[in-house]
Scaffold this motif. Structure first.
Motif, PDB file in Angstrom:
ATOM      1  N   ARG A   1      -1.969  28.773   3.598  1.00 44.45           N
ATOM      2  CA  ARG A   1      -2.192  29.894   3.534  1.00 44.45           C
ATOM      3  C   ARG A   1      -1.661  30.371   1.667  1.00 44.45           C
ATOM      4  O   ARG A   1      -0.400  30.566   1.948  1.00 44.45           O
ATOM      5  CB  ARG A   1      -1.886  30.755   4.900  1.00 44.45           C
ATOM      6  N   ASP A   2      -2.921  30.988   1.828  1.00 48.98           N
ATOM      7  CA  ASP A   2      -2.849  32.111   0.637  1.00 48.98           C
ATOM      8  C   ASP A   2      -1.628  31.463  -0.741  1.00 48.98           C
ATOM      9  O   ASP A   2      -0.437  31.763  -1.297  1.00 48.98           O
ATOM     10  CB  ASP A   2      -2.165  33.077   1.122  1.00 48.98           C
TER      11      ASP A   2
ATOM     12  N   ALA B   1      -6.631  28.606   1.490  1.00 54.79           N
ATOM     13  CA  ALA B   1      -5.813  27.965   2.467  1.00 54.79           C
ATOM     14  C   ALA B   1      -6.576  27.105   3.679  1.00 54.79           C
ATOM     15  O   ALA B   1      -8.246  27.023   3.896  1.00 54.79           O
ATOM     16  CB  ALA B   1      -6.735  29.357   4.045  1.00 54.79           C
TER      17      ALA B   1
ATOM     18  N   PRO C   1      -3.565  25.946  11.360  1.00 53.16           N
ATOM     19  CA  PRO C   1      -3.638  26.246   9.752  1.00 53.16           C
ATOM     20  C   PRO C   1      -2.551  25.851   9.310  1.00 53.16           C
ATOM     21  O   PRO C   1      -1.420  25.094  10.039  1.00 53.16           O
ATOM     22  CB  PRO C   1      -3.152  27.878  10.088  1.00 53.16           C
TER      23      PRO C   1
ATOM     24  N   ASP D   1      -5.507  32.149  -3.244  1.00 52.56           N
ATOM     25  CA  ASP D   1      -5.620  31.745  -2.308  1.00 52.56           C
ATOM     26  C   ASP D   1      -6.258  31.599  -1.550  1.00 52.56           C
ATOM     27  O   ASP D   1      -6.808  31.289  -0.403  1.00 52.56           O
ATOM     28  CB  ASP D   1      -5.839  33.120  -2.185  1.00 52.56           C
TER      29      ASP D   1
ATOM     30  N   GLU E   1       2.730  28.408   3.460  1.00 55.63           N
ATOM     31  CA  GLU E   1       3.882  28.950   1.893  1.00 55.63           C
ATOM     32  C   GLU E   1       4.377  29.196   0.193  1.00 55.63           C
ATOM     33  O   GLU E   1       5.237  28.272   1.164  1.00 55.63           O
ATOM     34  CB  GLU E   1       3.615  30.727   2.908  1.00 55.63           C
TER      35      GLU E   1
ATOM     36  N   GLN F   1     -10.659  27.244   4.622  1.00 53.11           N
ATOM     37  CA  GLN F   1     -11.236  28.024   5.039  1.00 53.11           C
ATOM     38  C   GLN F   1     -11.694  29.016   3.873  1.00 53.11           C
ATOM     39  O   GLN F   1     -13.053  30.309   3.911  1.00 53.11           O
ATOM     40  CB  GLN F   1      -9.935  28.217   6.476  1.00 53.11           C
TER      41      GLN F   1
END
Length: 691
Positions: A27-28, A13, A24, A11, A234, A67
């Motif tokens: 992320r993930d 980020a 961003p 996960d 992603e 993050q």
């Protein structure tokens, strides 16, 4: 042995702080790499592949930060480690190979000092032992004269040599995790094949875990066990390599595969289908599915609801609401992507460009007192030797070969950037061997060039519109009152449009810059355009769009092209004729379909065998060239290829004639000529490369 993964990312980020707030970047992101496994990350530029690697190494810069998420290396968290702890890991247990080798090489230190530091700091070896290990590793990555390379500075090496130095440095301490960011982008196909073999050896011999980042799907198929497809920060698909190529689940993955030129396919019987649009920037990503604006299957749900990365019945994971309902085999291109019905290979006419015995020698400065005083024997780099060919109007001549084979020297001599040393070259009745300063304006109008690096040919201080208008004014292509309208027409011809008139080069993507470069080359409405590696550094979708653009221009205006590339699949797709160059000589020339079918020149056969094809089920390639190409300063006697030729043993004398006598031209029919001592009957009997 522990079964725990060497690297586990959960996960993850990453965001960058800006004046407007946090932006961003990824992320993930979740994946893991086991010992002895290679995990590939693939996707277009701007998708976050390199950011993922930098996060693992904590190289995000002062405004970048993780993050949330976890990064575990050999069961221990990397996040929160002190700078000293990370420094001890980097270069020792974790090593990285960068896309741009000059990011890793200090220009003020000799190569040997930089390589030995890895061993003296992390392993405590003596200078002599470190030198021995460095030479051995440079030999393993097929570097010519490794002892001499250690004494040089980075700027004294070619781009491919710089990359091999970086790869060798990364391997010195047998790292547990090796991160490779586009490691083969700047390499010849033969060196690339050797490096990919080296990656396979590393996995087998050292049990190293490898994270391989690339936009080349052939490299992914050749080296990886599992792959993650990234889009706009992603992971949109994660699968075993065999499953991904056999049955891609996400529309983005399917689009990447459709944009690939396949070896053997040409413009007459196939088409490339680029993905429309471009990757959204991190600060302006759409709600819902990030791929929705470019997807052929978008529904209302896609625009408002972000899909999760979920497991599918075939065992892969995809971030798509409708993955199970999409059948890639039923996909049909949109009307704006479909090739025109008349798309056929050009049959050409009378030659528009002809060369006979064209040569280019570069004087080599000496460093002794006799050389400085002009008393020593002059030495030359034989960059181009006896090049003879003809190109029909409206056709494309593709030129392939390794770095140093003379491809760029050939086009630079034709365009006038280099003065020829002998021979003839004519174009539309003009003598191209005349001094550039004396060239007629009419010749300059009719002969233009597209360079490999658009940044090197665009002035960062001027807008796109100004830079396109300048050749129109200088060459008097249209009246001054029509210059703006003509610039807009050029922009529309390369699929950009009026909105790009006032943009600066820094506001364009790499593909957009190259389109501007093509538009500028077309501004004078030339008869002949020389293209020097125009698509080599581009993503597969942008590459497909630019190849289609060049073909559209050729069909509409009858433009003749000379097209240089190191990707033999691209050359096969776009070319009507192909010339294969080795150490300054053309060794194989003829119609494209003849060059890619037996009989092959042994060098052509080796190039074809080295291509990483986007098919993990393809048999391993059979042929690897032994050692580096000889120096063009002192080329081998006889056949220049004999020192590396894998087929010379087929001759009755074992190839001794190759060492003594220059090879004859052998006519294989239909304009196909091969420079080789081996009889055509013997060459025809050889099996084709296993693709």
């Amino acid at each position: 042995m522990s079964t725990a993964p060497v690297l586990k990312v959960e996960d993850l980020a990453v965001a960058y702080k800006t004046r407007g707030g946090d932006v961003p970047a990824i992320r993930d992101i979740s994946f893991e790499i086991a010992r002895g496994e290679t995990f590939g990350l693939v996707g277009e530029s701007g998708c976050g592949k390199s950011t993922t690697a930098w996060a693992i190494l904590n190289f995000l810069g002062p405004n970048g930060a993780v993050q949330h998420g976890r990064i575990q290396f050999q069961g221990q968290d990397l996040l929160g480690r002190t700078a000293d702890e990370l420094r001890r890991l980097r270069g020792d247990q974790i090593a990285m190979v960068y896309q741009d080798p000059m990011q890793a090489l200090n220009p003020s230190l000799r190569v040997g000092e930089q390589m030995k530091e890895v061993l003296t700091v992390h392993r405590g070896l003596s200078n002599a032992e470190a030198t021995r290990r460095c030479i051995a590793m440079l030999e393993r990555v097929y570097m010519p004269d490794p002892a001499g390379i250690l004494r040089r500075y980075p700027h004294q090496l070619s781009g491919g040599q710089q990359q091999r130095v970086v790869i060798a440095t990364a391997l010195l301490n047998d790292p547990a995790l090796l991160i490779m960011d586009e490691p083969t982008t700047a390499l010849d196909v033969t060196v690339e094949a050797a490096v990919l073999d080296l990656i396979a050896e590393l996995r087998r011999d050292l049990d190293t875990a490898i994270l391989l980042i690339t936009h080349n799907l052939g490299v992914i198929a050749r080296t990886c066990d599992r792959v993650g497809v990234m889009y706009a920060g992603e992971l949109v698909e994660r699968a075993a390599v065999a499953d991904l190529f056999a049955d891609p689940q996400h529309p983005y993955t399917q689009g990447l595969l459709r944009a690939l030129p396949r070896l053997g396919a040409d413009k007459a019987d196939s088409a490339l289908y680029p993905i429309r649009g471009r990757v959204p920037p991190p600060g302006n990503r759409p709600p819902g599915c990030l791929f929705a604006p470019r997807c052929d299957y978008t529904q209302e749900r896609c625009r408002v609801e972000r899909p999760a990365l979920r497991p599918l019945p075939n065992g892969t994971c995809a971030r798509c609401h409708f993955a199970e309902q999409i059948d890639p085999a039923a996909w049909t291109p949109r009307a704006d992507l479909a090739p025109p019905p008349s798309q056929t290979a050009a049959d050409g006419g009378a030659p528009i460009l002809a060369a006979a015995g064209l040569k280019k020698y570069y004087p080599l400065p000496g460093d002794s007192l006799r050389d400085v005083l002009g008393l020593g024997q002059k030495r030359f780099v034989h960059a181009l030797e006896d090049a003879t060919f003809a190109v029909g109007r409206g056709t494309t001549l593709g030129v392939v070969g390794e770095s140093g084979s003379g491809k760029s020297t050939l086009v630079k001599t034709l365009i006038g950037l280099e003065a020829s040393s002998g021979g003839e070259a004519t174009f539309l009745g003009f003598d191209l061997t005349d001094d550039l300063a004396g060239r007629d304006a009419a010749l300059i109008r009719e002969l233009q060039m597209v360079f490999q690096n658009p940044d090197a040919t665009m002035n960062p201080a001027y807008t796109v519109g100004y830079q396109l208008a300048r050749p129109l004014r200088r060459l008097g292509v249209v009246p001054k009152s029509q210059v703006r309208a003509e610039v807009i027409r050029l922009l529309e011809a390369v699929r950009l449009g009026e909105g790009y008139l006032d943009r600066l080069p820094r506001q364009l993507s790499g593909g957009e810059k190259q389109r501007v470069g093509i538009a500028r080359a077309l501004a004078s409405r030339p008869e002949l355009v020389l293209c020097d590696e125009p698509v080599s550094a581009l993503d597969v979708s942008v590459q497909a769009a630019l190849l289609n653009l060049l073909l559209d221009v050729q069909r509409e205006f009858g433009t003749t092209l000379v097209f240089i590339a190191h990707d033999l699949s691209v050359v096969r797709y776009i070319s009507d004729q192909v010339a294969v160059m080795y150490l300054g000589e053309i060794v194989d020339i003829g119609p494209a379909e003849a060059i890619y079918a037996p009989p092959y020149h042994p060098y052509t056969e080796a190039l074809l065998s080295a291509i990483p094809v986007p098919d993990p089920t393809a048999p391993p390639q059979r042929i690897r060239l032994a050692g580096p190409a000889p120096s063009a300063v002192d080329p081998p006697s006889g056949c220049r290829f004999h020192t590396r030729c894998p087929r010379r043993h087929l001759l009755p004398d074992g190839g001794r004639i190759c060492e003594a006598d220059a090879p004859p031209w052998r006519d294989a029919g239909d304009g196909h000529r091969i420079l080789c001592h081996i009889p055509l009957a013997t060459l025809r009997a050889l099996p084709p490369p296993d693709h």
